[in-house]
Scaffold this active site. Sequence first.
Site, short mmCIF file in Angstrom:
data_model
loop_
_atom_site.label_atom_id
_atom_site.label_comp_id
_atom_site.label_asym_id
_atom_site.label_seq_id
_atom_site.Cartn_x
_atom_site.Cartn_y
_atom_site.Cartn_z
N HIS A 85 11.48 -6.96 14.67
CA HIS A 85 12.33 -5.77 14.48
C HIS A 85 12.17 -4.93 15.75
CE1 HIS A 85 14.28 -2.55 12.09
NE2 HIS A 85 13.54 -1.75 12.86
N GLU A 143 7.91 -5.33 12.81
CA GLU A 143 8.16 -4.47 13.97
C GLU A 143 6.93 -4.53 14.88
OE1 GLU A 143 9.43 -0.47 13.03
OE2 GLU A 143 9.81 0.01 15.14
N ASP A 195 12.00 0.94 17.92
CA ASP A 195 13.03 1.98 18.04
C ASP A 195 12.93 2.61 19.44
OD1 ASP A 195 10.51 3.11 17.18
OD2 ASP A 195 11.53 5.02 17.00
N ASP A 227 9.25 -13.28 9.21
CA ASP A 227 9.78 -13.18 10.58
C ASP A 227 11.29 -12.99 10.52
OD1 ASP A 227 10.23 -13.26 13.27
OD2 ASP A 227 10.03 -15.44 13.44
O1 9MR Z 1 2.92 2.98 12.05
C1 9MR Z 1 3.53 3.94 11.20
C2 9MR Z 1 3.01 3.76 9.81
O2 9MR Z 1 1.63 4.06 9.77
C3 9MR Z 1 3.77 4.65 8.86
O3 9MR Z 1 3.37 4.36 7.53
C4 9MR Z 1 5.27 4.40 9.01
C5 9MR Z 1 6.12 5.27 8.09
O4 9MR Z 1 6.04 6.60 8.43
O5 9MR Z 1 5.65 4.65 10.35
C6 9MR Z 1 5.04 3.80 11.27
O6 9MR Z 1 5.44 4.16 12.55
C7 9MR Z 1 6.77 3.92 12.92
C8 9MR Z 1 7.32 5.23 13.43
O7 9MR Z 1 7.43 6.14 12.36
C9 9MR Z 1 8.66 5.09 14.15
N1 9MR Z 1 8.60 4.07 15.16
C10 9MR Z 1 8.18 2.78 14.63
C11 9MR Z 1 6.79 2.90 14.07
C12 9MR Z 1 6.23 1.54 13.66
O8 9MR Z 1 6.89 0.97 12.58
#
Ligand code: 9MR
Length: 547
Positions: free
Chosen positions: A476, A530, A163, A521
């Site tokens: 992603h 991601e 993101d 994938d």
């Molecule tokens: O890495 C994060 C994971 O530990 C959490 O469970 C999840 C849900 O809150 O979020 C992951 O982090 C994401 C972040 O919130 C937004 N940018 C992408 C991150 C990786 O997926």
Amino acid sequence: MDFSLHYNHVGYAPAASKEFLVAGGSSVAVPACFQLVSVSGEVVFSGAMGERGTCSYTGEFLWQGDFSAFSIPGHFRIVVVDDAGTPLARSREFEIAERLMGEQLALTLESFYFQRSGVELPADRARKWARPAAHLDNCLEFHPSMNRAGTWNAHGGWYDAGDYGKYIVNGGVSVGTLLLAAELLEVGRGRVVRPVSFRTNLLEEVRFELEFFLRMQDTDGGVFFKVSPIRWDGFVSPAQSDLNQKRQILGKSTTSTLNFAGVMAHAHRVYRNVYPAFAEQCLGAAIRAYSWAIKNPDVTYPHNTEGSGGYGDERYDDEFFWTRAMLFRELPQGAAHAGLSETELLQALQQDMERCPAQMGLSWRDTENFGWIALALQDNDSIMQAKARAALVCVAESIVEHCNADAYGISLDKFVWGSNGVIANHGLTLMLANLWNPDTRYVKSARGMLDFIYGKNPVNTCFVTGAAWSSPKFPHHRICHSDGVEDPIPGLVVGGINADRQDMHRFPHYPGPQPGFSYTDERCSFASNETAINWNAPLVALLSLME
Ligand code: 9MR
């Protein structure tokens, strides 16, 4: 063939342990032996297969083979045969070579360059992944919840993941991990010699994020939490995102402020001989942030948002420990510095150590190991140093125990979101403990973790983009899907197997119901495919310490 071979798809270093697994299908045949076959068809090594047992998270029955004794560089395949010599499984071609892990190190470090926000990536450096400057973030409005007029310049920094958000909490754990790699590569500290150019590139890349961090500090010393789009972006480029919507700044919180302080104090150590004025600026910023956190010890993260991740963490002890341990190393011994006395820090640190036992690894939520590592690497107080080293050796032992008990040789209790980051972090703990307590079991288990990340896993995937034939093609990642380039940006670690499958409403196609098959994938699989800077950073640090 009914058998599936699990091995490191990138290859193995000549002196490394070299293990692989074979999973049986419905066939009644039994893998008895294996051969290592060169490109010209010559059998250069052979060995017996041994039983490894049933994997608890895939249900597979596994056999293992080991060709650690073979160390001649070249290109090979593994062929597994039954008692009668009938081939049951064959690997693709892989390499045995010294340079492989160094190449992967450079590749994943470069992935941070591709995560740069707000600046042009010119073709002479970014090659086919060049892109124009966008998301300048130099005139951001404050989120309405902050009730604050005016604008803020939060230019630069890395995108967090797939993101377009920029987060201090996750940026902090990532940059802290990279600073650790840089610190240990300083002459005489680490045991591994890397080219000078590698450390220079690392320091330049980390500084790019640190300059953004400095812009995120408010005039009162507190640090904003994140910069994000107002709504989640679609799979558009940064430039298109700018046309679609505005971005905003949010915060401040105790976690973001302490993450910042820990990182900035650490940056003082790493940059003091390279950029002394910058290092002093970092230390001053760390002290101001720490002072803010002392006055504001439990300010929660911004809850009321759309378009960004939460990084919600309401336990602050571990961040206080991290910051205090880093400051303790940087303050002149015995002297009070900008209102902070060494004696006060020492007393607080004693309590921190009681409250925050060492963990198997670092994460954005649990940062106490930065405290333990800082104390283990300091020389101001030999008793505390010995205690910290012993605490980390103790968790290293526990990691090895987990690895030995696990069918795939990894140390997880469960596959969570970003499991590859957890694995790399556990490997990093092993290689750190190995600095003051050299132990071949630590190195072997850490290598096994790398083998898992690069292909020796239940889903037969090399989890780093651009590294091997099985690397993710559809991560992603918004930039990868909007840049018009078929190949994803290289060197990005994807989150990997995640038994919680939080993305089922997007209809991903997971290859099986068992927890160990929770990876696909596909672009829609934000829970398994991601990438994120806090998973790439421990991989860089781990690789940089591998012998
Ligand atoms: O890495 C994060 C994971 O530990 C959490 O469970 C999840 C849900 O809150 O979020 C992951 O982090 C994401 C972040 O919130 C937004 N940018 C992408 C991150 C990786 O997926």
